[in-house]
Design a protein around this motif. Structure first.
Motif, PDB file in Angstrom:
ATOM      1  N   ASN A 102      -5.724  -5.679   5.859  1.00  0.00           N
ATOM      2  CA  ASN A 102      -5.516  -6.252   7.184  1.00  0.00           C
ATOM      3  C   ASN A 102      -4.011  -6.369   7.393  1.00  0.00           C
ATOM      4  OD1 ASN A 102      -5.276  -7.813   9.496  1.00  0.00           O
ATOM      5  ND2 ASN A 102      -6.939  -9.213   8.956  1.00  0.00           N
ATOM      6  N   VAL A 103      -3.478  -5.553   8.280  1.00  0.00           N
ATOM      7  CA  VAL A 103      -2.031  -5.514   8.462  1.00  0.00           C
ATOM      8  C   VAL A 103      -1.474  -6.867   8.868  1.00  0.00           C
ATOM      9  CG1 VAL A 103      -2.136  -4.808  10.883  1.00  0.00           C
ATOM     10  CG2 VAL A 103      -0.123  -4.228   9.502  1.00  0.00           C
ATOM     11  N   SER A 104      -2.259  -7.677   9.563  1.00  0.00           N
ATOM     12  CA  SER A 104      -1.762  -8.969  10.050  1.00  0.00           C
ATOM     13  C   SER A 104      -1.450  -9.943   8.922  1.00  0.00           C
ATOM     14  CB  SER A 104      -2.765  -9.599  11.021  1.00  0.00           C
ATOM     15  OG  SER A 104      -3.960  -9.963  10.363  1.00  0.00           O
ATOM     16  N   GLU A 105      -1.932  -9.660   7.710  1.00  0.00           N
ATOM     17  CA  GLU A 105      -1.596 -10.494   6.564  1.00  0.00           C
ATOM     18  C   GLU A 105      -0.175 -10.209   6.075  1.00  0.00           C
ATOM     19  OE1 GLU A 105      -4.542  -9.636   3.639  1.00  0.00           O
ATOM     20  OE2 GLU A 105      -6.148 -10.701   4.685  1.00  0.00           O
ATOM     21  N   TYR A 106       0.332  -9.052   6.413  1.00  0.00           N
ATOM     22  CA  TYR A 106       1.686  -8.646   6.034  1.00  0.00           C
ATOM     23  C   TYR A 106       1.978  -8.946   4.566  1.00  0.00           C
ATOM     24  CZ  TYR A 106       2.723  -7.495  10.860  1.00  0.00           C
ATOM     25  OH  TYR A 106       2.711  -6.908  12.108  1.00  0.00           O
ATOM     26  N   GLN A 107       1.164  -8.367   3.697  1.00  0.00           N
ATOM     27  CA  GLN A 107       1.349  -8.517   2.260  1.00  0.00           C
ATOM     28  C   GLN A 107       2.080  -7.295   1.706  1.00  0.00           C
ATOM     29  OE1 GLN A 107      -1.673 -10.035  -0.313  1.00  0.00           O
ATOM     30  NE2 GLN A 107      -3.063 -10.541   1.371  1.00  0.00           N
ATOM     31  N   LEU A 108       3.202  -7.505   1.067  1.00  0.00           N
ATOM     32  CA  LEU A 108       3.866  -6.401   0.399  1.00  0.00           C
ATOM     33  C   LEU A 108       3.030  -5.884  -0.771  1.00  0.00           C
ATOM     34  CD1 LEU A 108       7.615  -7.552   0.339  1.00  0.00           C
ATOM     35  CD2 LEU A 108       6.532  -5.897   1.878  1.00  0.00           C
ATOM     36  N   ASP A 109       2.235  -6.749  -1.367  1.00  0.00           N
ATOM     37  CA  ASP A 109       1.402  -6.347  -2.503  1.00  0.00           C
ATOM     38  C   ASP A 109       0.543  -5.130  -2.173  1.00  0.00           C
ATOM     39  OD1 ASP A 109       2.426  -8.417  -3.975  1.00  0.00           O
ATOM     40  OD2 ASP A 109       0.645  -9.684  -3.860  1.00  0.00           O
ATOM     41  N   HIS A 110      -0.003  -5.099  -0.963  1.00  0.00           N
ATOM     42  CA  HIS A 110      -0.917  -4.018  -0.596  1.00  0.00           C
ATOM     43  C   HIS A 110      -0.232  -2.649  -0.583  1.00  0.00           C
ATOM     44  CE1 HIS A 110      -3.889  -6.937   1.555  1.00  0.00           C
ATOM     45  NE2 HIS A 110      -4.099  -6.863   0.259  1.00  0.00           N
ATOM     46  N   LEU A 111       1.064  -2.642  -0.409  1.00  0.00           N
ATOM     47  CA  LEU A 111       1.772  -1.365  -0.316  1.00  0.00           C
ATOM     48  C   LEU A 111       1.904  -0.657  -1.660  1.00  0.00           C
ATOM     49  CD1 LEU A 111       4.635  -2.228   2.209  1.00  0.00           C
ATOM     50  CD2 LEU A 111       2.250  -1.631   2.643  1.00  0.00           C
ATOM     51  N   ARG A 112       1.555  -1.347  -2.742  1.00  0.00           N
ATOM     52  CA  ARG A 112       1.689  -0.728  -4.062  1.00  0.00           C
ATOM     53  C   ARG A 112       0.756   0.470  -4.250  1.00  0.00           C
ATOM     54  NH1 ARG A 112       5.384   0.725  -7.404  1.00  0.00           N
ATOM     55  NH2 ARG A 112       4.174   2.214  -8.583  1.00  0.00           N
ATOM     56  N   VAL A 113      -0.320   0.555  -3.482  1.00  0.00           N
ATOM     57  CA  VAL A 113      -1.189   1.731  -3.586  1.00  0.00           C
ATOM     58  C   VAL A 113      -0.592   2.909  -2.824  1.00  0.00           C
ATOM     59  CG1 VAL A 113      -3.298   0.404  -3.954  1.00  0.00           C
ATOM     60  CG2 VAL A 113      -2.605   1.001  -1.615  1.00  0.00           C
ATOM     61  N   GLY A 114       0.446   2.685  -2.042  1.00  0.00           N
ATOM     62  CA  GLY A 114       1.059   3.752  -1.270  1.00  0.00           C
ATOM     63  C   GLY A 114       1.530   4.933  -2.099  1.00  0.00           C
ATOM     64  N   PRO A 115       2.239   4.702  -3.230  1.00  0.00           N
ATOM     65  CA  PRO A 115       2.655   5.844  -4.047  1.00  0.00           C
ATOM     66  C   PRO A 115       1.486   6.701  -4.525  1.00  0.00           C
ATOM     67  CG  PRO A 115       3.930   3.912  -4.640  1.00  0.00           C
ATOM     68  CD  PRO A 115       2.864   3.440  -3.688  1.00  0.00           C
ATOM     69  N   THR A 116       0.318   6.087  -4.723  1.00  0.00           N
ATOM     70  CA  THR A 116      -0.873   6.858  -5.108  1.00  0.00           C
ATOM     71  C   THR A 116      -1.239   7.839  -4.012  1.00  0.00           C
ATOM     72  OG1 THR A 116      -1.751   5.087  -6.505  1.00  0.00           O
ATOM     73  CG2 THR A 116      -3.315   6.708  -5.687  1.00  0.00           C
TER      74      THR A 116
END
Length: 398
Positions: A102-116
């Motif tokens: 949920n983008v509205s949570e604005y968690q940087l943690d979620h972006l860690r799957v981005g490199p995958t």
């Protein structure tokens, strides 16, 4: 969109990873990296399911990064297939919807799957992985920031920057920029700003109590939290895993960020400032609360130690740290041997378990010594197991 029922083909693929590691090898494995990775896979860790339900997880992103390196070093395609399985579990067919994101949570943690997703796009050419990376990258365009420009760690932690966030969000930010926007100097400068602000606000000063020269867990630019120091708003203690996330971010950034970029120079300068201080704190492993060595209740913690070993050995191997005297490698090797002796357990069924990882460390309370030591210590916590795979990969390259 994300049914819990798994198809027969996917189930067959998943079960193929659950074949136990050869028991004959378990007593003296030829590769601790392989043994640890295979054990995690056999337990179904990092497969895109969080408590049995598809969901984005930074722990999975960390493990998938380790599996990528293991695949590249061994050529064993089962590691690549497992990475792909984990990503596919959380993505819609077009890649534009991520489970439990949920983008509205604005968690940087979620972006860690981005490199995958970026890695899978490069390897497969499947546009859904590019689309999913685009979704995460778009979050940064509206992500809340401090007045100076630091990303908030999460929406629910206003004006707070945490060391963890550099590994979670800024590595992806830089990776995406290098892949798709390599001439976007505004983006490169923004990532550089993130590192500079974080370092300047959290670095311990010689005048600070319990000086180590390392980084406090985080800071509050508004000075409104109970733990914010009156001088720079930093938290009161140096927590090992937060520093571990930061070290891994530095060496991973240095590996792919062009040397001509100011970001590369900043990361290298910070690494040179922090590495000697980290070595000074090796005893031979590192205390959970590094600012309180030997204090009653404190203990050596496994995830931070593994992150440090990975970072130090990788930095030496790639030439980012000069180890002419051999001190860095010696310290990392001593810590690694401590890890094997104290945190690796042979389960007797071909798998191993990883001990000694603190479950969580947050700044949502008072950030005190008592807070950190009161958190539970887990077995087979993926944050620690993934870091051990990374450390083992580097140790085995010596």
């Amino acid at each position: 969109m994300f049914p819990v029922i798994i198809s027969a083909s996917t189930l067959t693929l998943f079960l193929s990873f659950a074949i136990p590691f050869d028991i004959a090898k378990a007593a003296a494995p030829p590769s601790y990296a392989i043994w640890a990775a295979d054990s995690g896979i056999a337990r179904g860790q990092g497969n895109g399911l969080v408590n049995g339900i598809p969901g984005v997880s930074y722990e999975h992103g960390e493990f998938q990064w380790a599996l990528r390196l293991l695949y590249e070093s061994t050529g064993n395609k089962s590691y690549f297939d497992y990475i792909k399985l984990g990503a596919d579990t959380i993505l819609s067919d077009d890649g534009r919807t991520l489970a439990a994101y949920n983008v509205s949570e604005y968690q940087l943690d979620h972006l860690r799957v981005g490199p995958t997703f970026l890695y899978l796009y490069d390897k497969t050419g499947d546009e859904k992985y590019k689309a999913s990376a685009d979704v995460l990258r778009a979050q940064l365009d509206t992500h809340p920031r401090t007045v100076e420009g630091q990303f908030w760690h999460k929406q629910r932690y206003p004006n707070q920057g945490w060391l963890d966030g550099v590994y979670m969000g800024d590595v992806f930010y830089a990776f995406y920029t290098s892949r798709f926007e390599s001439k976007n100097q505004t983006a490169w400068a923004d990532v550089n700003l993130q590192l500079s602000l974080m370092f300047n606000h959290t670095i311990q000063l010689p005048s600070d109590a319990n000086y180590t020269g390392l980084l406090y867990h985080g800071y509050d630019a508004s000075f409104s939290t109970v733990w914010a120091s009156p001088d720079r708003g930093h938290s009161p203690e140096v927590w090992d895993r937060a520093v571990g996330w930061y070290f891994m971010a530095l060496v991973d950034l240095l590996e792919f960020v062009p040397p001509t970029q100011e970001l590369h120079k900043t990361a290298l300068k910070q690494l040179h400032a922090l590495a000697p201080k980290l070595i000074e704190q090796a005893d031979p492993a590192w205390w959970l609360v590094i600012t309180e060595p030997g204090r009653e209740g404190n203990y050596y913690e496994s995830s931070g130690a593994a992150m440090f070993v990975y970072s130090l050995l990788k930095a030496v191997r790639l030439g980012f740290l000069d180890d002419a005297g051999g001190r860095i490698v010696a310290a990392a090797k001593a810590a690694y041997e401590y890890m094997l002796d104290h945190w690796v357990t042979d389960n007797g069924d071909g798998t191993m378990s990883w001990q000694g990882t603190v479950h969580v460390g947050s700044l949502d309370q008072d950030g005190s010594f008592q807070y950190y030591i009161s958190q539970s210590v887990d077995t087979d916590d993926l944050k620690g197991l993934a870091a051990f795979v990374l450390a083992s990969i580097e140790h085995e390259k010596l």
